[in-house]
Design an enzyme around this catalytic site. Structure first.
Site, PDB file in Angstrom:
ATOM      1  N   ASN A   1      82.702 -40.943  48.072  1.00 27.06           N
ATOM      2  CA  ASN A   1      81.332 -41.251  48.521  1.00 27.06           C
ATOM      3  C   ASN A   1      81.279 -40.763  49.957  1.00 27.06           C
ATOM      4  OD1 ASN A   1      79.688 -43.650  46.826  1.00 27.06           O
ATOM      5  ND2 ASN A   1      81.894 -43.660  46.480  1.00 27.06           N
TER       6      ASN A   1
ATOM      7  N   ASN B   1      90.201 -50.803  47.654  1.00 27.62           N
ATOM      8  CA  ASN B   1      89.357 -49.753  47.074  1.00 27.62           C
ATOM      9  C   ASN B   1      90.271 -49.027  46.073  1.00 27.62           C
ATOM     10  OD1 ASN B   1      87.801 -47.489  46.584  1.00 27.62           O
ATOM     11  ND2 ASN B   1      87.087 -47.322  48.703  1.00 27.62           N
TER      12      ASN B   1
ATOM     13  N   CYS C   1      88.669 -40.546  48.263  1.00 24.63           N
ATOM     14  CA  CYS C   1      87.729 -40.126  49.303  1.00 24.63           C
ATOM     15  C   CYS C   1      88.401 -39.696  50.600  1.00 24.63           C
ATOM     16  CB  CYS C   1      86.682 -41.200  49.541  1.00 24.63           C
ATOM     17  SG  CYS C   1      85.281 -40.519  50.455  1.00 24.63           S
TER      18      CYS C   1
ATOM     19  N   GLU D   1      84.808 -42.645  43.224  1.00 27.08           N
ATOM     20  CA  GLU D   1      85.172 -43.862  43.976  1.00 27.08           C
ATOM     21  C   GLU D   1      84.047 -44.891  43.816  1.00 27.08           C
ATOM     22  OE1 GLU D   1      84.444 -43.340  48.182  1.00 27.08           O
ATOM     23  OE2 GLU D   1      86.065 -44.731  48.741  1.00 27.08           O
TER      24      GLU D   1
ATOM     25  N   GLU E   1      83.853 -49.830  55.559  1.00 30.76           N
ATOM     26  CA  GLU E   1      85.012 -49.907  54.655  1.00 30.76           C
ATOM     27  C   GLU E   1      86.160 -50.692  55.279  1.00 30.76           C
ATOM     28  OE1 GLU E   1      86.543 -46.909  51.973  1.00 30.76           O
ATOM     29  OE2 GLU E   1      85.024 -45.563  52.783  1.00 30.76           O
TER      30      GLU E   1
ATOM     31  N   LYS F   1      93.498 -47.389  47.783  1.00 28.02           N
ATOM     32  CA  LYS F   1      93.232 -46.438  48.872  1.00 28.02           C
ATOM     33  C   LYS F   1      94.074 -46.734  50.117  1.00 28.02           C
ATOM     34  CE  LYS F   1      89.093 -44.461  51.153  1.00 28.02           C
ATOM     35  NZ  LYS F   1      87.615 -44.527  51.128  1.00 28.02           N
TER      36      LYS F   1
END
Ligand code: CDT
Length: 318
Positions: free
Chosen positions: A199, A112, A174, A47, A148, A129
């Site tokens: 991450n 993302n 993730c 990611e 995020e 994402k």
């Protein structure tokens, strides 16, 4: 019957704020070359593989971080990776921050994203994402931020799969890996390989008691997702100490049995590989997890109709 594909998980060590895109792409290409020596046909990168994990820093104006996003893919900086992968006949999945073109209302969107590229250089598809963790606003009590939810929108596109690499493949990113719905959505489309970049800071500020369990939880959710859906899962970290924050490594390749068949042993740039038989998925999809025979969607209505928990009424009889 066997349908083998040799896959590499290309784990990255830290990328610091002052590392140029060019230097990062050079690292990715070096890992591509290493994967080629093991006859890999597909390399999975983490990611946000092109930059430092910038959501750990608060900015009032989102645009102050726009230099961390790609406005096209391939971008000028990533074109050498696309070119070299095509020359080697290797496909890849690459996570990055995406800033879209303005929409009809003139708004740009931030996602993302992971792009999947076939061995001949064609783009198979993108995944944006779905589950965005962390918080929206600066929370100074934390030793570092996980913003995020400030820097990325939740994608409403869901979990599509693609016919590529000789099988049915899908992507997740993730935090998605912690949610069983992620795998089941793709399992219901016959997925045989799920690629997941991550991450994951070791320190979880809302409940530090979970810190010691980060490695366990990482493998627990991906192994369960693989087994319960009869699919290969490749989980790839950006690990190590980046900007003073330690992130989990432990990248791995998981068989449809739920067993880990390859695992990284360092916290830096490291390529691990496995020869994966996509036909092994059938061993699980056609037996214990024969969805068509055994699933009971008629009694699973809460899964899609309800978001949070609704507890039963208090027992007032005593
Ligand atoms: N990148 C990412 O999704 N990381 C999250 C950290 C959650 S803690 C705010 C993860 O689930 O690993």
């Amino acid at each position: 019957m066997s349908r083998y594909i040799t896959i590499a998980a290309a784990q990255l060590g830290p990328i610091e704020k002052d590392h140029s895109r060019r230097s990062v792409v050079e690292r990715l290409i070096a890992m591509l070359h290493q994967a080629a020596t093991s006859n890999c046909e597909l390399v999975v990168f983490p990611e946000l593989a092109l930059t430092t994990f910038f959501p750990r820093w608060y900015t009032e104006e989102l645009s102050a971080h726009d230099h961390y996003y790609e406005t096209s893919m391939p971008s000028e900086a990533t074109q050498p990776l696309f070119d070299e992968a095509k020359r080697l006949g290797i496909g890849f999945a690459l996570g990055y921050a995406e800033l879209t073109e303005p929409d009809v209302d003139g708004r740009q969107h931030r996602f993302n994203t992971t792009v999947l590229v076939e061995r001949d250089g064609t783009i198979v598809g993108k995944y944006r994402k779905v589950h965005i963790p962390g918080h929206e606003d600066d929370e100074p009590w934390r030793p570092f931020q996980h913003l995020e939810r400030r820097y990325f929108e939740e994608s409403n596109e869901g979990f599509g799969v693609h016919r590529a690499f000789g099988g049915i493949v899908g992507m997740a990113t993730c935090n998605d890996r912690r949610w069983p719905e992620t795998y089941r959505e793709m399992g219901l489309q016959g997925v045989e390989l799920i690629m997941i970049g991550y991450n994951t800071p070791i320190h979880y500020a809302p409940d530090p008691g979970q810190n010691a369990l980060q490695g366990f939880h990482n493998h627990l959710c991906m192994q369960a997702g693989a087994y319960q859906n009869g699919t290969w899962v490749v989980g790839v970290a950006k690990g190590g100490v980046e900007a003073g924050v330690e992130s989990l490594a432990q990248s791995c390749i998981i068989a449809p049995s739920g067993q880990i068949v390859a695992q990284a042993t360092t916290t830096g740039d490291e390529v691990i590989t496995a020869r994966c038989d996509l036909d092994r998925c059938k061993d699980f999809k056609e037996t214990l997890f024969n969805f068509d025979r055994y699933r009971r969607p008629d009694v699973y209505q809460r899964i899609t109709s309800q978001k949070g928990v609704i507890e039963p009424p208090e027992n007032t009889s005593n």
